[in-house]
Write a protein that holds these residues in place. Structure first.
Motif, PDB file in Angstrom:
ATOM      1  N   SER A 255       0.854  -1.178   0.000  1.00 15.98           N
ATOM      2  CA  SER A 255       0.000   0.000   0.000  1.00 15.98           C
ATOM      3  C   SER A 255       0.894   1.234   0.000  1.00 15.98           C
ATOM      4  O   SER A 255       1.854   1.308   0.780  1.00 15.98           O
ATOM      5  CB  SER A 255      -0.925   0.014   1.209  1.00 15.98           C
TER       6      SER A 255
ATOM      7  N   GLU B 229      -6.747   2.259   6.784  1.00 11.86           N
ATOM      8  CA  GLU B 229      -6.712   1.063   5.918  1.00 11.86           C
ATOM      9  C   GLU B 229      -5.592   0.121   6.344  1.00 11.86           C
ATOM     10  O   GLU B 229      -5.767  -1.097   6.404  1.00 11.86           O
ATOM     11  CB  GLU B 229      -6.524   1.484   4.459  1.00 11.86           C
TER      12      GLU B 229
ATOM     13  N   VAL C 177      -2.871  -7.536  -5.041  1.00 11.66           N
ATOM     14  CA  VAL C 177      -3.398  -6.173  -5.003  1.00 11.66           C
ATOM     15  C   VAL C 177      -2.336  -5.215  -4.495  1.00 11.66           C
ATOM     16  O   VAL C 177      -1.515  -5.559  -3.644  1.00 11.66           O
ATOM     17  CB  VAL C 177      -4.659  -6.094  -4.103  1.00 11.66           C
TER      18      VAL C 177
ATOM     19  N   SER D 101      -2.458  -0.980  -3.295  1.00 13.59           N
ATOM     20  CA  SER D 101      -3.350   0.166  -3.124  1.00 13.59           C
ATOM     21  C   SER D 101      -2.548   1.448  -3.069  1.00 13.59           C
ATOM     22  O   SER D 101      -1.385   1.457  -2.655  1.00 13.59           O
ATOM     23  CB  SER D 101      -4.187   0.012  -1.847  1.00 13.59           C
TER      24      SER D 101
ATOM     25  N   TYR E 254      -5.990  -0.692  -6.369  1.00 16.32           N
ATOM     26  CA  TYR E 254      -7.062  -0.071  -5.594  1.00 16.32           C
ATOM     27  C   TYR E 254      -6.648   1.350  -5.238  1.00 16.32           C
ATOM     28  O   TYR E 254      -5.647   1.565  -4.549  1.00 16.32           O
ATOM     29  CB  TYR E 254      -7.298  -0.910  -4.334  1.00 16.32           C
TER      30      TYR E 254
ATOM     31  N   ASN F 158      -7.806   5.068  -3.584  1.00 16.39           N
ATOM     32  CA  ASN F 158      -8.798   5.640  -2.684  1.00 16.39           C
ATOM     33  C   ASN F 158      -8.360   7.045  -2.280  1.00 16.39           C
ATOM     34  O   ASN F 158      -7.159   7.363  -2.268  1.00 16.39           O
ATOM     35  CB  ASN F 158      -8.967   4.758  -1.445  1.00 16.39           C
TER      36      ASN F 158
ATOM     37  N   SER G 257     -15.958   3.256  -0.565  1.00 20.63           N
ATOM     38  CA  SER G 257     -15.002   2.244  -1.013  1.00 20.63           C
ATOM     39  C   SER G 257     -15.061   1.021  -0.102  1.00 20.63           C
ATOM     40  O   SER G 257     -15.432   1.111   1.072  1.00 20.63           O
ATOM     41  CB  SER G 257     -13.588   2.817  -1.034  1.00 20.63           C
TER      42      SER G 257
ATOM     43  N   HIS H  65      -8.916  -2.015   0.726  1.00 18.22           N
ATOM     44  CA  HIS H  65      -7.790  -2.651   0.038  1.00 18.22           C
ATOM     45  C   HIS H  65      -7.936  -4.159  -0.035  1.00 18.22           C
ATOM     46  O   HIS H  65      -7.683  -4.784  -1.063  1.00 18.22           O
ATOM     47  CB  HIS H  65      -6.498  -2.275   0.778  1.00 18.22           C
TER      48      HIS H  65
END
Length: 676
Positions: free
Chosen positions: A265, A284, A431, A433, A457, A459, A467, A470
């Motif tokens: 992230s 998050e 993933v 983010s 992802y 945000n 949303s 993540h």
């Protein structure tokens, strides 16, 4: 103490564990309470049972039949989910964790069912893409179709999501028309078994559509062929062993893998301390470290922030982690429960040892923490552990070692290019983010990191209220990733269904393609009847039913009146000389929307009848300009039929507008709802 026997379900019968079982411990107390495996299962017969009973029964159903079955199953489970919650506490999961698993699985099944009804035909053949004209005259066409594989889907699932992990694979498999043999991880298989019992008790599944193995798979993989599918979720090491099976390789058995992943992230350069984006990033990261005690394949393992903001980030995140109440998962005050087992706890501690030389522990002490309502020395508890890597460029373990628990590592970046280089060192992830409000940053991330990730992802303050987070794979979007993440792909709506079907190119005349696909193609047989098609009910309309209308002259007065009435006085309709200077027009021409309006006037039957509503038109094209003085006529043909409710269905009409020379001047698909 009598241990609960977790059973398998094979060939229509529940089979108790055998002699050589594996014991299962309560994650909270560390005490054994169940056993599974050891049963003598005939895997050859299980495969035959699935193919001959489940497969044959499912393939007689249409996509819509299967979608209705999935919806009914999901609703049935939804009415009984409290029993699954109660069992799930033994896995160490809090109620919030269990809802991610159980409600998430049920919700996924509902979405796949809805996709099946809305995006797939009420037939047994799925058309993939548009028809291809392979000959000049249009008498030889090509079309890709998808039909169910004739084998069995073997689903091998991970311990962290005993319900969602099963249902997210099972829903697209059954929708495709393929039976499944489900093999859950032993540590949480008792929750899966309870869910399978519910589905079987519902009476909604055809016999043979679902079987369950709560022990080892024996020689099942050695019996599969090109009509079977293996879908695996778990560690990269186990995936490698399975996909390297010589028999699977030799028989070209489809193998779908979703593996562990060093997800990252990134705090965008614009998300400075004090902004809503910075606070969102901390929230998050905290959630992904503590939900399911960090035991999520999509959890954030690497937290990457601008060098200047690393101290503020560590301080803010450490405070939230320190305030997190750890305890027995059934306590209302608990915010993080236990790991699945003491074995898993030991594995996380071993991974922390590997990460130690490259990192500094800045929050969380695995040897000193409080647990509410349980004994920390007996249960599989750990506190959230936040690490800091001061030199991520020189580090290796932080980019290749996953501690599958509440552990994450903070590292700094110099600029966005540096951040993306660090992100991609994960070697392929499920993933990544990025919290940013800067579109240019997002675009650079997509271009730099898209090739290494199954999902990106983004945000920010605009989307954060709606949303989903993540770590939340959604059934609408693909779930999977390249490289270390396994190279597989699940979900993604109808895309996920395609993993259990064979794509085939068919070639032939328009009539042949129409017969196979249940959709009328230009050039195929047309049938004109004595009655207007708008006077006939849904069941009385047949593919290829056609109406040829009378013609109507388009006058200059019509064009000018339409221009003044609508306000569309574009020069090509009003100025002869200006229109001639346009390379597309020979002079003044009729409005395209005027032609559509006159076309409707030519084919609409005005009286009250079975046609309930015009819900839209698609694929509109204008091929030839229409000059005042031309004569317009319409050919209307039933192209496709799709039931929508118990009282009406959607009829898709192929509409062609032709002039006095019989040239096609426009075409589109008209959608109407017609009563049964």
């Amino acid at each position: 103490m009598t241990l609960q026997g977790v059973c398998s379900f094979a060939q229509g019968e529940w089979v108790s564990p055998g002699e050589h079982t594996r014991r299962i411990a309560d994650a909270v107390t560390g005490q054994d309470f169940a056993e599974a495996g050891g049963a003598s299962l005939d895997f050859a017969e299980m495969r035959r049972w699935a193919r001959q009973n489940g497969g044959n029964a499912l393939r007689t159903m249409t996509f819509h039949d299967r979608a209705r079955m999935l919806k009914a199953l999901a609703l049935y489970l939804g009415e009984r989910k409290q029993a699954l919650y109660d069992l799930s506490y033994r896995t160490g999961a809090t109620l919030a964790d269990s809802k991610i698993d159980i409600d998430g699985g049920i919700g996924t099944m509902l979405v796949i069912a809805s996709k099946g009804r809305r995006e797939m035909p009420d037939s047994q053949v799925y058309l993939d893409g548009d028809v291809e004209q392979l000959s000049r005259g249009g008498t030889f066409l090509g079309q890709h179709i998808c039909t169910p594989l004739r084998g069995v889907a073997v689903h091998i699932n991970a311990f962290n999501f005993p319900v969602w992990g099963m249902l997210e694979k099972l829903a697209p498999t059954l929708l495709a028309g393929m039976p499944a043999i489900v093999k859950p991880a032993t540590d949480s298989c008792y929750v899966t078994e309870a869910c399978v019992r519910m589905m079987l008790d519902s009476g909604l599944l055809p016999e043979g559509a679902l079987q369950l193995v709560t022990g080892g798979l024996g020689d099942l993989l050695d019996r599969l062929d090109c009509q079977d599918v293996v879908s695996f979720t778990g560690s990269a090491e186990t995936a490698f062993k399975l996909r390297s099976n010589p028999h699977l390789l030799r028989e070209s058995v489809r193998f779908v893998a979703e593996q562990d992943s060093l997800n990252a992230s990134v705090l965008g350069p614009d998300a400075v301390p004090g902004t809503p984006e910075f606070d969102l990033f901390v929230k998050e990261a905290h959630r992904e470290m503590t939900a399911k005690a960090g035991q999520k394949c999509t959890a954030i393992r690497r937290i990457i922030a601008p060098d200047a903001h690393v101290p503020a980030l560590i301080a803010a995140l450490s405070q939230k982690l320190t305030d997190t109440r750890i305890g027995a998962p059934d306590l209302e005050t608990t915010r993080m429960g236990a790991l699945i087992s003491n074995k898993q706890r030991a594995d996380v501690l071993a991974k922390l040892e590997l990460l130690g030389p490259e990192t500094e522990r800045v929050c969380g002490d695995p040897q000193n923490f409080d647990v509410d309502g349980a004994d920390a020395s007996e249960g599989a508890f750990l506190p959230p552990v936040l690490l800091y890597c001061a030199n991520p460029d020189a580090a290796q373990r932080v980019h290749d070692t996953e501690a599958f628990g509440p552990v994450s590592t903070v590292m700094g970046y110099q600029d966005l290019e540096h951040a993306m280089a660090l992100v991609n060192r994960g070697g392929g992830s499920l993933v990544a983010s990025v919290v940013t409000g800067d579109g240019d940053v997002a675009r650079q991330v997509a271009l730099s990191a898209g090739a290494f990730h199954g999902r990106l992802y983004f945000n920010n303050a605009t989307s954060m209220k709606e949303s989903t987070g993540h770590g939340s794979p959604l059934p609408h979007m693909v779930h999977g990733g390249p490289g270390r993440a396994g190279g597989g792909e699940e979900l993604g709506g109808v895309r996920g269904v395609m993993h259990y079907m064979q794509r085939t190119a068919i070639q032939g005349s328009p009539d042949i393609l129409t017969a196979i696909g249940g959709t009328w193609f230009p050039g195929a047989r047309e049938t004109e009847r004595d009655t207007h098609p708008f006077t006939r009910r849904y069941g009385d309309l047949q593919i290829g039913d056609t109406l040829q209308t009378a013609s109507r002259e388009i006058t200059l007065e019509d064009v000018e009146h339409f221009a003044k009435f609508t306000g569309d006085t574009f020069y090509a309709h009003m100025d002869e000389e200006a229109a001639k200077r346009n390379p597309f027009f020979p002079g003044r021409v009729a409005h395209g929307y005027l032609l559509l309006s006159f076309a409707a006037g030519l084919f609409v039957q005005p009286d009250e009848g079975p046609v309930l509503a015009n819900t839209g038109l698609e694929n509109l094209r204008f091929m030839k300009p229409v000059r005042p003085g031309a004569h317009l006529k319409v050919r209307l043909t039933v192209k496709k039929k799709t039931p929508r409710t118990d009282s009406y269905g959607e009829v898709r009409w192929d509409v062609q507008l032709r002039d006095q020379d019989d040239d096609v001047v426009g075409e589109y698909d008209l959608l109407t709802m017609v009563a049964f």
